[in-house]
Write an enzyme that holds these catalytic residues in place. Structure first.
Site, PDB file in Angstrom:
ATOM      1  N   LYS A 101       0.843  -1.203   0.000  1.00 23.75           N
ATOM      2  CA  LYS A 101       0.000   0.000   0.000  1.00 23.75           C
ATOM      3  C   LYS A 101       0.877   1.252   0.000  1.00 23.75           C
ATOM      4  O   LYS A 101       1.731   1.424   0.869  1.00 23.75           O
ATOM      5  CB  LYS A 101      -0.903  -0.023   1.245  1.00 23.75           C
ATOM      6  CG  LYS A 101      -1.684   1.278   1.490  1.00 23.75           C
ATOM      7  CD  LYS A 101      -2.610   1.163   2.710  1.00 23.75           C
ATOM      8  CE  LYS A 101      -3.263   2.494   3.056  1.00 23.75           C
ATOM      9  NZ  LYS A 101      -4.130   2.411   4.252  1.00 23.75           N
TER      10      LYS A 101
ATOM     11  N   ASP B 297      -2.701   9.998   4.167  1.00 21.91           N
ATOM     12  CA  ASP B 297      -4.105   9.601   4.320  1.00 21.91           C
ATOM     13  C   ASP B 297      -4.833  10.577   5.246  1.00 21.91           C
ATOM     14  O   ASP B 297      -4.738  10.474   6.466  1.00 21.91           O
ATOM     15  CB  ASP B 297      -4.172   8.167   4.886  1.00 21.91           C
ATOM     16  CG  ASP B 297      -5.609   7.668   5.015  1.00 21.91           C
ATOM     17  OD1 ASP B 297      -6.522   8.324   4.462  1.00 21.91           O
ATOM     18  OD2 ASP B 297      -5.812   6.618   5.660  1.00 21.91           O
TER      19      ASP B 297
ATOM     20  N   LYS C 188     -10.342  12.275   8.805  1.00 19.83           N
ATOM     21  CA  LYS C 188      -9.869  11.805  10.105  1.00 19.83           C
ATOM     22  C   LYS C 188      -9.835  12.947  11.109  1.00 19.83           C
ATOM     23  O   LYS C 188      -9.712  14.107  10.713  1.00 19.83           O
ATOM     24  CB  LYS C 188      -8.429  11.267   9.972  1.00 19.83           C
ATOM     25  CG  LYS C 188      -8.294   9.951   9.256  1.00 19.83           C
ATOM     26  CD  LYS C 188      -6.837   9.519   9.209  1.00 19.83           C
ATOM     27  CE  LYS C 188      -6.659   8.208   8.482  1.00 19.83           C
ATOM     28  NZ  LYS C 188      -7.294   7.065   9.159  1.00 19.83           N
TER      29      LYS C 188
ATOM     30  N   ASP D 107       1.509   6.027   5.795  1.00 22.20           N
ATOM     31  CA  ASP D 107       0.537   5.124   5.177  1.00 22.20           C
ATOM     32  C   ASP D 107       1.048   4.502   3.869  1.00 22.20           C
ATOM     33  O   ASP D 107       0.329   3.761   3.221  1.00 22.20           O
ATOM     34  CB  ASP D 107      -0.783   5.874   4.942  1.00 22.20           C
ATOM     35  CG  ASP D 107      -1.990   4.979   5.151  1.00 22.20           C
ATOM     36  OD1 ASP D 107      -1.832   3.910   5.767  1.00 22.20           O
ATOM     37  OD2 ASP D 107      -3.085   5.357   4.686  1.00 22.20           O
TER      38      ASP D 107
ATOM     39  N   ASP E 193     -12.269   6.769   4.083  1.00 17.52           N
ATOM     40  CA  ASP E 193     -11.048   6.507   4.854  1.00 17.52           C
ATOM     41  C   ASP E 193     -10.617   5.041   4.744  1.00 17.52           C
ATOM     42  O   ASP E 193      -9.516   4.688   5.132  1.00 17.52           O
ATOM     43  CB  ASP E 193     -11.271   6.902   6.324  1.00 17.52           C
ATOM     44  CG  ASP E 193      -9.967   7.066   7.076  1.00 17.52           C
ATOM     45  OD1 ASP E 193      -8.902   7.082   6.418  1.00 17.52           O
ATOM     46  OD2 ASP E 193     -10.009   7.190   8.317  1.00 17.52           O
TER      47      ASP E 193
ATOM     48  N   GLU F 160      -9.488   3.466   2.312  1.00 19.45           N
ATOM     49  CA  GLU F 160      -8.977   3.655   0.943  1.00 19.45           C
ATOM     50  C   GLU F 160      -7.901   2.648   0.564  1.00 19.45           C
ATOM     51  O   GLU F 160      -7.714   2.361  -0.614  1.00 19.45           O
ATOM     52  CB  GLU F 160      -8.450   5.083   0.776  1.00 19.45           C
ATOM     53  CG  GLU F 160      -7.006   5.333   1.236  1.00 19.45           C
ATOM     54  CD  GLU F 160      -6.766   5.083   2.723  1.00 19.45           C
ATOM     55  OE1 GLU F 160      -7.733   5.125   3.498  1.00 19.45           O
ATOM     56  OE2 GLU F 160      -5.611   4.818   3.112  1.00 19.45           O
TER      57      GLU F 160
ATOM     58  N   ARG G 293      -7.655  -0.571   0.902  1.00 19.77           N
ATOM     59  CA  ARG G 293      -8.177  -1.768   0.234  1.00 19.77           C
ATOM     60  C   ARG G 293      -8.586  -1.459  -1.213  1.00 19.77           C
ATOM     61  O   ARG G 293      -8.566  -2.344  -2.065  1.00 19.77           O
ATOM     62  CB  ARG G 293      -9.348  -2.338   1.044  1.00 19.77           C
ATOM     63  CG  ARG G 293     -10.487  -1.388   1.233  1.00 19.77           C
ATOM     64  CD  ARG G 293     -11.406  -1.781   2.371  1.00 19.77           C
ATOM     65  NE  ARG G 293     -10.844  -1.474   3.692  1.00 19.77           N
ATOM     66  CZ  ARG G 293     -11.418  -1.782   4.849  1.00 19.77           C
ATOM     67  NH1 ARG G 293     -12.587  -2.405   4.859  1.00 19.77           N
ATOM     68  NH2 ARG G 293     -10.845  -1.464   5.986  1.00 19.77           N
TER      69      ARG G 293
HETATM   70  N1  BES Z   1      -4.352   4.098   7.145  1.00 19.17           N
HETATM   71  C1  BES Z   1      -5.508   3.788   7.881  1.00 19.17           C
HETATM   72  C2  BES Z   1      -5.275   2.698   8.929  1.00 19.17           C
HETATM   73  C3  BES Z   1      -4.423   3.068  10.115  1.00 19.17           C
HETATM   74  C4  BES Z   1      -4.973   3.732  11.180  1.00 19.17           C
HETATM   75  C5  BES Z   1      -3.127   2.685  10.170  1.00 19.17           C
HETATM   76  C6  BES Z   1      -4.200   4.031  12.275  1.00 19.17           C
HETATM   77  C7  BES Z   1      -2.352   2.967  11.270  1.00 19.17           C
HETATM   78  C8  BES Z   1      -2.889   3.645  12.331  1.00 19.17           C
HETATM   79  C9  BES Z   1      -6.593   3.296   6.955  1.00 19.17           C
HETATM   80  O1  BES Z   1      -6.630   3.865   5.717  1.00 19.17           O
HETATM   81  C10 BES Z   1      -7.912   3.616   7.612  1.00 19.17           C
HETATM   82  O2  BES Z   1      -8.175   4.761   7.787  1.00 19.17           O
HETATM   83  N2  BES Z   1      -8.669   2.589   7.959  1.00 19.17           N
HETATM   84  C11 BES Z   1      -9.916   2.757   8.619  1.00 19.17           C
HETATM   85  C12 BES Z   1     -10.910   1.779   8.013  1.00 19.17           C
HETATM   86  C13 BES Z   1     -12.306   1.941   8.512  1.00 19.17           C
HETATM   87  C14 BES Z   1     -12.869   3.250   8.023  1.00 19.17           C
HETATM   88  C15 BES Z   1     -13.118   0.786   8.035  1.00 19.17           C
HETATM   89  C16 BES Z   1      -9.730   2.484  10.097  1.00 19.17           C
HETATM   90  O3  BES Z   1      -9.018   1.540  10.447  1.00 19.17           O
HETATM   91  O4  BES Z   1     -10.259   3.238  10.894  1.00 19.17           O
HETATM   92 ZN    ZN Z   2      -4.842   4.506   4.958  1.00 15.49          ZN
HETATM   93 MG    MG Z   3      -7.767   5.639   5.598  1.00 18.93          MG
END
Ligand code: BES
Ligand code: ZN
Ligand code: MG
Length: 506
Positions: free
Chosen positions: A271, A276, A283, A294, A353, A355, A357
């Site tokens: 990724k 992000d 966020k 990210d 968010d 994103e 995947r």
């Molecule tokens: N990059 C984030 C995941 C992340 C969060 C990595 C904190 C490291 C620390 C990812 O893109 C994300 O925002 N995922 C969301 C998915 C949810 C909206 C289903 C998450 O984990 O909150």
């Molecule tokens: Zn992310």
């Molecule tokens: Mg995200």
């Protein structure tokens, strides 16, 4: 830092001798423990230092460093005793090396000699130990200060030179171990730097350019797709995430053919979200700056491929990095928007968010088209992964038991901690869409990392052994666990495991 191997030290006058101490299992916490249980792994020094053992200045505890200035032993000026604890595995030695590095740096010495032959290892394991020790030192020496006007590394002014002295192995064998350690760490540190650079200095374009530069002379070939090409190639996931940003996306394809022509490749996907914000599903501000990390999955598969190529492993390898910036804007993807991935499947973006995947979907489709014998991806994919495993273990997901075994074996060899997580039909069901084939968020509560994995699985062609690594917890800020990683910076996690994994496909 310079690192050299020598058979015998010549000029000891201003040098610090480094020697190991050990403490048998269970004794280190024993408040009434007899001091004789602690051993300094050099008989003569053990005798000389027995008072320091008696008064518990030296306990043999893992990573304990004890400096004796003007000790004057065999011509050396100082003596540094470093604790190995009760462990004898290479990872303990790797961590001990980091303690040696900070011990020397803290004492402001510039020349040291480590007597390696006392390490508790048989002849066979000695090379592995030597490699691990070298890796630990070099990993610990990484310091991201290129954006500071004043460097904070004292040893920058005068380089720290560390000599590893050994009579246990042949010079050629030992030199080779050091050469390999240097290559590996150079690649880990390359990945770390990509991660540590902030979003404005590590955009998808810069990432692609930096990689194109780094592969020169390695035998790796690069193909970089720009925004127009990404659209033409029907990568609706990557295109849709990138559409809210001024920064153009890139799809980075790296190929290294170290194996025979007829051999199927192994594919690594990472990724590459260079920042992000969450997009329209933005966020919260707190700690959002960390989302520059990210792209660590992408950075680490690139580092892994660089190492595989530089070590000339006999395996055909492809690394794929979809790179984009996730931003809100007037033209950004909105919640509810539907996009179509490269394999024709459609998905509702119910949370912009989620994103990672989406960009990975297209990359996994492309990876499947390469008819690989195995494909793995690495991503800072879910906050839920951090909740589940914290910052010690990287969770991995696969339905393929044989691949899981290989991953565990590779991680065992690299000394990195991985933990298998469940992935089953319940998770797949949770990702079904209402108005499209799939939704990018789960319809159920919990298991957010497993449902993300189940989403990714939809883009892997059936029959391809595939695993997903969620490095959200282990990609950066693991210095409290691993002394050879920086407190806040990128860890370069899995580069070492990817190299070990590739070796299993040679
Ligand atoms: N990059 C984030 C995941 C992340 C969060 C990595 C904190 C490291 C620390 C990812 O893109 C994300 O925002 N995922 C969301 C998915 C949810 C909206 C289903 C998450 O984990 O909150
Ligand atoms: Zn992310
Ligand atoms: Mg995200």
């Amino acid at each position: 830092m310079e690192l050299e191997l020598i058979k015998a030290h010549q000029d000891n006058k201003n040098s610090t001798l480094v020697i190991f101490s050990v403490c048998p299992k269970g004794k280190q916490e024993d408040i009434n423990g007899k001091s004789e249980t602690v051993k300094i792994l050099h008989p003569l020094l053990h005798k000389i230092l027995k008072d320091s053992i008696a008064d518990k200045t030296i306990t043999g505890k893992a990573q304990e460093v004890c400096l004796f200035r003007n000790f004057s032993f065999e011509g050396y000026k100082n003596l540094l005793v470093v604790g190995l604890g009760s462990h004898k595995d290479p990872e303990a030695v790797r961590q001990t090396a980091a303690a040696v590095y900070s011990g020397l740096k803290g004492a402001n010495v510039h020349d040291a000699c480590v007597w390696m032959d006392q390490l508790p290892a048989g002849k066979k394991e000695f090379r592995t130990m030597l490699e691990a020790f070298s890796e630990g030192l070099l990993l610990a020496a990484y310091n991201f200060d290129e954006l500071k006007s004043k460097k904070n590394d004292k040893t920058d002014k005068k380089e720290l030179r560390v000599f590893l002295q050994t009579k246990l192995a042949t010079e050629a064998a030992v030199k080779n171990a050091l050469r390999e350690a240097k290559i590996l760490v150079e690649c880990v540190n390359f990945s770390r730097r990509l991660g540590d650079l902030p979003g404005n200095l590590m955009t998808p374009t810069i990432m692609a350019d930096t990689v194109s530069e780094a592969i020169k002379g390695t035998g790796i070939r690069a193909e970089i797709w720009d925004k127009a090409r990404i659209k033409k190639e029907k990568m609706g996931g990557l295109y849709g995430v990138a559409q809210g940003s001024e920064q153009e996306p890139r799809f980075i394809i790296l190929r290294y053919n170290g194996g025979g022509k007829s051999k199927k490749p192994i594919v690594f996907v990472g990724k590459g979200i260079t920042f992000d914000t969450g997009g329209i599903s933005i966020k919260p501000s707190a700690a959002m700056e960390e989302m520059k990390y990210d792209m660590c999955g992408g950075a680490n598969v690139i580092g892994g491929l660089l190492a595989i190529a530089k070590l000339k492993l006999k395996v055909n390898t492809i690394a794929l990095v979809p790179a984009a910036e996730n931003m809100p804007s007037g033209v950004a993807t909105k919640p509810g928007d539907v996009h179509r991935a490269r394999n024709g499947k459609t998905f509702e973006v119910n949370n912009t968010d989620a994103e990672g995947r989406l960009i990975l979907s297209d990359a996994l489709c492309f990876g499947s088209e390469q008819a690989p014998q195995m494909m793995v991806d690495a991503a800072t994919l879910t906050g839920a992964m951090v909740v589940a495993l914290g910052n010690t273990h990287t969770g991995f997901f696969t339905r393929n038991d044989a691949l899981a075994k290989k991953i565990q074996q590779a991680a065992g060899n690299s000394g990195e901690w991985v933990w298998r997580m469940p992935l089953c039909d319940f998770h797949t069901k949770d990702m079904k869409g209402t108005f499209a084939d799939l939704s990018n968020i789960s319809s159920s509560k919990g298991a957010g990392s497993a449902t993300a994995a189940a989403f990714l699985e939809q883009f892997v062609e059936a029959g391809i052994p595939w695993a997903h690594f969620d490095i959200a917890g282990t990609g950066w800020a693991v210095g409290n666990r691993l002394p050879y990683c920086s407190k806040k910076g990128a860890s370069g996690v899995l580069v070492r495991t990817f190299v070990e994994l590739a070796k299993l496909y040679e």
